[in-house]
Motif scaffolding. Sequence first.
Motif: not given
Length: 99
Positions: A44, A49-51, A71-72, A74-77
């Motif tokens: 984090p 930047d999760k995008d 990471l996925r 955790m919201g990383y796209t």
Amino acid sequence: MPASHAAVHPEPLLVDVRSRPEFESGHVDGALHLSLERLVHDAPTVLPDKDARLLLYCLSGARSGMALQWLRQMGYTQAVNGGSVGAVALQTGRSIRRL
């Protein structure tokens, strides 16, 4: 006028998830070191930047595969597993640097 390809598809951030000694012995030029052991805690802050486009790698692709799953969750796209350090160096056209 259309946006340039580079602006639409920026280079991914390379993330080496191996141990510090492995990273120092040879990593892809420009890669960020974020060891698998510290990934969940440090991502984090280090990767806010999760995008962002992330290209993960390790020695064989196994640890980077685990990192990708975490990471996925955790919201990383835009993270992908690039496999080994050698494969990522070839894929990106970057050299391997030693510290």
